[in-house]
Write a protein that holds these residues in place. Structure first.
Motif, PDB file in Angstrom:
ATOM      1  N   ASN A  39     -25.509  34.157   3.658  1.00  0.00           N
ATOM      2  CA  ASN A  39     -24.743  34.639   4.610  1.00  0.00           C
ATOM      3  C   ASN A  39     -23.615  34.565   3.066  1.00  0.00           C
ATOM      4  O   ASN A  39     -21.974  35.477   2.891  1.00  0.00           O
ATOM      5  N   PHE A  40     -24.276  34.995   2.003  1.00  0.00           N
ATOM      6  CA  PHE A  40     -23.602  35.063   0.657  1.00  0.00           C
ATOM      7  C   PHE A  40     -23.720  36.183   0.138  1.00  0.00           C
ATOM      8  O   PHE A  40     -24.616  37.230  -0.059  1.00  0.00           O
ATOM      9  N   ASP A  41     -22.394  37.043  -0.331  1.00  0.00           N
ATOM     10  CA  ASP A  41     -22.324  38.746  -0.715  1.00  0.00           C
ATOM     11  C   ASP A  41     -21.749  38.724  -2.572  1.00  0.00           C
ATOM     12  O   ASP A  41     -21.994  37.061  -2.565  1.00  0.00           O
ATOM     13  N   SER A  42     -22.665  39.404  -2.564  1.00  0.00           N
ATOM     14  CA  SER A  42     -22.746  39.681  -4.210  1.00  0.00           C
ATOM     15  C   SER A  42     -21.315  39.280  -4.894  1.00  0.00           C
ATOM     16  O   SER A  42     -21.434  38.802  -6.274  1.00  0.00           O
ATOM     17  N   GLY A  43     -20.225  38.957  -4.678  1.00  0.00           N
ATOM     18  CA  GLY A  43     -18.904  38.424  -4.750  1.00  0.00           C
ATOM     19  C   GLY A  43     -18.509  37.293  -4.313  1.00  0.00           C
ATOM     20  O   GLY A  43     -17.042  37.010  -5.033  1.00  0.00           O
ATOM     21  N   ALA A  44     -19.367  36.657  -3.822  1.00  0.00           N
ATOM     22  CA  ALA A  44     -19.372  35.343  -3.288  1.00  0.00           C
ATOM     23  C   ALA A  44     -18.777  34.163  -4.723  1.00  0.00           C
ATOM     24  O   ALA A  44     -19.560  33.953  -6.047  1.00  0.00           O
ATOM     25  N   VAL A  45     -17.858  32.998  -4.204  1.00  0.00           N
ATOM     26  CA  VAL A  45     -17.286  32.184  -5.171  1.00  0.00           C
ATOM     27  C   VAL A  45     -17.110  30.958  -4.603  1.00  0.00           C
ATOM     28  O   VAL A  45     -17.394  30.525  -3.860  1.00  0.00           O
ATOM     29  N   ILE A  46     -17.569  30.083  -5.468  1.00  0.00           N
ATOM     30  CA  ILE A  46     -17.202  28.586  -4.872  1.00  0.00           C
ATOM     31  C   ILE A  46     -15.947  27.602  -5.324  1.00  0.00           C
ATOM     32  O   ILE A  46     -15.267  28.267  -6.667  1.00  0.00           O
ATOM     33  N   LEU A  47     -15.661  27.366  -4.085  1.00  0.00           N
ATOM     34  CA  LEU A  47     -14.500  26.221  -3.676  1.00  0.00           C
ATOM     35  C   LEU A  47     -14.456  24.996  -4.130  1.00  0.00           C
ATOM     36  O   LEU A  47     -14.872  24.789  -3.690  1.00  0.00           O
ATOM     37  N   LEU A  48     -13.824  24.690  -5.837  1.00  0.00           N
ATOM     38  CA  LEU A  48     -13.847  23.211  -5.467  1.00  0.00           C
ATOM     39  C   LEU A  48     -12.658  22.632  -4.916  1.00  0.00           C
ATOM     40  O   LEU A  48     -11.371  23.076  -6.053  1.00  0.00           O
ATOM     41  N   ASN A  49     -12.831  21.683  -4.079  1.00  0.00           N
ATOM     42  CA  ASN A  49     -11.215  21.748  -4.006  1.00  0.00           C
ATOM     43  C   ASN A  49     -10.050  22.485  -3.623  1.00  0.00           C
ATOM     44  O   ASN A  49      -9.195  21.861  -3.951  1.00  0.00           O
ATOM     45  N   GLY A  50     -10.417  23.179  -2.790  1.00  0.00           N
ATOM     46  CA  GLY A  50      -9.925  24.839  -3.125  1.00  0.00           C
ATOM     47  C   GLY A  50      -9.492  25.891  -4.349  1.00  0.00           C
ATOM     48  O   GLY A  50      -8.903  26.761  -3.968  1.00  0.00           O
ATOM     49  N   GLU A  51      -9.962  25.139  -5.376  1.00  0.00           N
ATOM     50  CA  GLU A  51     -10.553  26.510  -7.038  1.00  0.00           C
ATOM     51  C   GLU A  51     -11.267  26.595  -6.657  1.00  0.00           C
ATOM     52  O   GLU A  51     -12.050  26.707  -6.511  1.00  0.00           O
TER      53      GLU A  51
END
Length: 964
Positions: free
Chosen positions: A904-916
């Motif tokens: 369910n990742f969309d085309s604008g999904a981003v990874i958050l590392l420790n909230g960043e």
């Protein structure tokens, strides 16, 4: 502008709070008059709920008091309004709304009432301040109180030298020349605060800049209202309505709110600079004003309801139709079970005595009398109101007024002439009604003759009054009057031709299949009929509404269950019966000798025609209700071609249709309504050919674009008014009218200045019903009649929105859509659910492309607003689809990158590392695989990893474990 929500709630309690807080109000004292009351020798008894209700009802109609400051509050405040738990302060720089948490305030008050003052004082009510600042005014403009009231206020607090006595209050507060050539006025009643701008000739309304700060949210809703949200409630500035006087008449000027980016200000004075530094998180707005004559004053004023009030007593009242004369006086007729001792406002005539049988001792059974009332042009009261009736029951269903101010009332009665029914002159003086044991029909308790009465212009008596009926059931539903004073009446009958008496036509034969519609022309002097005849087939036929053109041709609509094999259909608009119940429309020759045309309007289910109007070219306009979907109903052009109705107590959707002058077909036909139940009851035309329809709706998504909202009512909902374009392609305006309970709008009239008059029946008390100037502001009974005078902004250049494709998309936005409609102008703005769309391109005056913004899940309104301020609305035109929550299934290292796999990742999904947020690469082959660029060497065991989609939704949290 009327401020709703928390602001109105506390303004209503203004006067009461002065007493509670230690101030004493002495009516009349300012003028040197002795107080109207003295202190009681004993403590007053505790207020009952009825007493408290009466107090609140009285306060809601009291004038708003702007109190001068002579040191009792902060020195920056010039005037203020004190409420029970909120206060409004007016300073040179703006207005501050000091709000309280109502739950906290209530608990404090309850503790004080229990004398638990220690705990009460320890728990002070929470406060919140919202500031409305005046932007671009470098000099201090002190407000001035105008129109002093008879109320002075005194505060006896502390030592005598600290008392504040004889403080003047005012009903108007003016900021003169707040911007060059522009005055700001505040006025209102105690439950409404409104403000308006007076733009003098040559002044520029674009100077007006205001800013809300301290609110948690400020935005425009799809109806053009400005919503201001705080932790302790919200309030609204209604959509602005502007006008200027042209040739002695108010002319509308298109106006809308214009929210702007806050680019700050550069005030010259140090004090203003300090003030500007304190303003944070503010929203600046002004007004977008269409073209107008800059040589004349302009008033930016949101007032829509000019007056609205009740007519009735403590029992039950109903009103069905309204008429208006050339001076703007409104005439309504209905029925009442209240006598004068029960609050009915009988005054002048034609008869001020309620039903004689009731007066003789039958109070346990509420007999019914007709009432007729003339409402003053300004709505402040009644020019006259009186009864028409005898010892039995009688109801009124129609009214018309001639150029001399005589009112013509029709209905039905079972009262005999020798039992006090005021039959005089005619057209028929003998009662012929059937015995009550044969009761059938709509009013199955009511077997009667129809009647018509002409009330003289002064309301003091009847020019004539007589029966229309025969040996069975007869009911007159509607009346129209021509320039010669002849009255045209339609209704239903089961009476034989000999007893009716049928004469001339259009048909002199009773079908015998149940009810036949009838049509009659009453002589101008009331002494008889020019013609009287049937319109019907072998089943049930009823005439509900009638209109007359300048040639004397009568136009009738109603409903019928008679097939074409028995109903004398001729020409059209359709000669095919829909197999259930159809509306019909008929044109009767001026001499009544026959029909010019007769045809059906309907589909496969139930359809009913309940209102009719005719233009100068002879085109007939029919309004009613239908349960027939577009697959069978003859939709054409509009205003809406898709059926949205539901089967309940209303008739699915309302409909409106324009019939060609020769009757051969329809110019347009379409629906009006939302997903609830909607029905149209009456229709009138303006000089431009726009059709005004009144009715009732339970649809919360009715196409209202006047800023009104659905207030409630489960059976009939709210009354509505809708204005259909002259070409039928859509609505120029639409809105709700009513309170929290059921309200039905059944009659509508127009005057030459564009004012709209509606009448109907309401179960809503003045706590929620928009009672303003009158004629009476207090709800009295189980149901009351109402009359209201309204003003809509009608602009033929307003755009319409007919479709959005695709009509659904994700909550995160980004859907490219095509919007179709009419009258789109270059520079038009588009919003979805109040949020601005991006990439808006006006391809033509009928086509716009745009990209949807992010929004919560659900159906939202789509609004197109032209640069001149006119808007078109497609109610619930786009649906935001809730997206599945993203889920991480694994996090591993892939070279320099961090590999995140899931669903369910969309085309604008981003990874958050420790909230960043970290730079994220998407796998073109697998949308559910993400790469955190160069995070493979950065991420450490124990780091927290999430995925956030473009709509803000976040995945589960995964603790990274170092892997190769």
């Amino acid at each position: 502008m009327k401020l709703k929500g928390s602001i109105n709630q506390f303004v209503a309690l203004t006067l009461l709070t002065f007493v509670v807080s230690g101030a004493i109000i002495v009516p009349g004292h300012a003028a040197g008059v002795e107080p109207a009351c003295s202190f009681p020798k004993k403590a007053p008894a505790r207020l009952t709920e009825a007493d408290r209700s009466t107090v609140h009802s009285t306060l809601e109609k009291s004038p708003l008091l702007f109190v001068e400051n002579r040191g009792q509050v902060d020195s920056q405040v010039a005037y203020y309004i004190q409420g029970s738990d909120n206060t409004i302060y007016f300073t040179a720089h703006g207005v501050t709304f000091a709000l309280s948490d109502k739950d906290e305030t209530r608990q404090v008050t309850e503790r004080l009432a229990r004398r638990d003052s220690g705990k009460a004082l320890k728990r002070a009510a929470k406060r919140w301040a919202v500031n409305l600042s005046f932007i671009g005014t470098d000099r201090d403009v002190q407000p001035k109180g105008e129109n002093p009231t008879a109320t002075t206020i005194s505060y006896f607090r502390g030592p005598k030298d600290q008392w504040k006595t004889g403080l003047q209050s005012y009903s108007t507060l003016v900021y003169p020349n707040l911007w060059p050539g522009i005055d700001l006025l505040y006025t209102g009643t105690s439950n409404r605060l409104k403000y308006e701008f007076i733009v003098k000739p040559g002044a520029d309304p674009e100077q007006i800049k205001l800013a809300y700060s301290g609110a948690t949210g400020v935005r425009l809703n799809p109806s053009g209202q400005l919503n201001v949200v705080t932790p302790f409630g919200s309030f609204q500035d209604n959509r602005p309505i502007s006008y200027q006087e042209v040739d002695g008449k108010p002319t509308e000027v298109a106006t809308s709110f214009n929210l702007q980016a806050d680019r700050g200000q550069n005030p010259k004075s140090p004090a203003r600079k300090r003030q500007a530094m304190k303003i944070q998180n503010r929203v600046v707005y002004g007004f977008r004003v269409g073209s107008y004559d800059r040589r004349k004053p302009l008033v930016i004023d949101p007032a829509i309801v000019i007056y609205a009030g009740y007519i009735g007593g403590v029992n039950s009242e109903t009103s069905l139709r309204v008429a208006v004369d050339g001076a703007g006086n409104a005439y309504i007729a209905g029925q009442t079970t209240s006598d004068t001792s029960e609050g009915f406002q009988a005054t002048v005539g034609p008869d001020n005595t309620f039903n004689p049988d009731r007066q003789a001792g039958s109070a346990s059974f509420h007999m019914v009398d007709v009432f007729v009332a003339k409402v003053k042009a300004d709505g402040t009261g009644l020019a006259y109101a009186g009864y028409i009736g005898g010892v039995g029951n009688q109801v009124a269903t129609g009214i018309a007024v001639d150029s001399a101010g005589n009112a013509y009332v029709v209905g039905a009665t079972d009262s005999y002439p020798d039992n006090s029914f005021p039959a005089t002159v005619g057209p028929k003086l003998q009662y012929s009604g059937a015995p009550a044991s044969n009761a059938v029909g709509i009013f199955d308790w009511f077997l009667a003759d129809g009647f018509i009465a002409k009330v003289n212009a002064s309301g003091t008596g009847l020019a004539y009054c007589g029966y229309i009926g025969g040996d069975n059931f007869d009911f007159a539903y509607s009346v129209a009057v021509d320039q010669a004073g002849s009255a045209y009446v339609t209704g239903e009958t089961t009476s034989s031709p000999a007893s009716l008496p049928a004469t001339v036509g259009p048909s002199l034969s009773y079908s015998g299949g149940g009810f036949d519609a009838f049509v009659a022309k009453v002589k101008a002097d009331g002494t008889g009929f020019d013609y009287l005849g049937y319109i019907g087939g072998n089943k049930r036929d009823r005439g509900f509404a009638i209109a007359v053109d300048s040639q004397g041709s009568a136009y009738v609509t109603g409903d019928t269950t008679s097939p074409a094999s028995s109903l004398p259909v001729k020409v059209g608009p359709s000669l095919t019966f829909g197999n259930s119940t159809d509306a019909f429309v008929a044109k009767v020759k001026p001499d009544g000798s026959g029909l010019v045309y007769l045809g059906y309007i309907g589909g496969a289910k139930v359809d009913m025609g309940s209102g009719i109007a005719v233009d100068s070219a002879g085109n007939a306009y029919v309004a009613g209700g239908t349960r027939s979907p577009e697959s069978s109903f003859p939709v054409k052009i509009g205003p809406k071609l898709t059926y949205n109705g539901s089967d309940n107590n209303l008739s699915g959707d309302a409909f409106v249709a324009k019939v060609k002058a020769d009757g051969t077909g329809l110019v347009y036909a379409g629906y009006i309504g939302g997903t609830g139940g909607d029905t149209g009851f009456d229709i009138k035309l303006d000089a431009a050919g726009n059709a005004y329809v009144v009715g009732a709706t339970t649809s919360a998504n009715f196409p209202a674009n006047d800023g009104s909202i659905f207030k409630g009512g489960t059976t009939y909902g709210d009354a509505f008014v809708a204005v259909v374009r002259a070409d039928g392609s859509g609505l120029l305006a639409g809105g709700y009218f009513g309170g929290a309970n059921d309200d039905v709008g059944t009659g509508i009239a127009l005057d030459g200045e564009g004012n709209i008059y509606i009448t109907g029946t309401t179960l809503s008390s003045e706590a929620t019903f928009p009672a303003t100037a009158g004629p009476f502001l207090a709800y009295k009974g189980s149901q009351d009649a109402f009359v209201a005078k309204l003003k809509f902004t009608i602009n033929a250049n307003a755009p319409t929105v007919s479709s959005v494709s695709p009509n659904s998309g994700p909550m995160g936005g980004g859907t490219s859509v095509t919007i179709t409609g009419t009258k789109f102008a270059n520079g038009a703005a588009v919003s979805f659910g109040g949020s601005a769309a991006t990439n808006v391109v006006v391809a033509s005056d009928t086509r716009i492309t745009a990209t949807t913004p992010a929004h919560d899940a659900g159906a939202v309104n789509v609004v197109v607003t032209n640069p001149s301020g006119e808007s078109g609305v497609l109610a619930q035109g786009f649906t935001y689809i809730a997206q599945p929550v993203p889920v991480i299934t694994s996090v591993t290292r892939q070279g320099k990158h961090l590999l995140v796999v899931g669903q369910n990742f969309d085309s604008g999904a981003v990874i958050l590392l420790n909230g960043e947020r970290r730079k994220t690469l998407h796998d073109d082959q697998d949308p559910n695989t993400l790469l955190g660029k160069k995070l493979g060497k950065v991420a450490q065991p124990g780091d927290k990893v999430k995925v956030q989609n473009s709509d803000g939704t976040q995945s589960n949290e995964v603790i990274y474990a170092l892997t190769q």
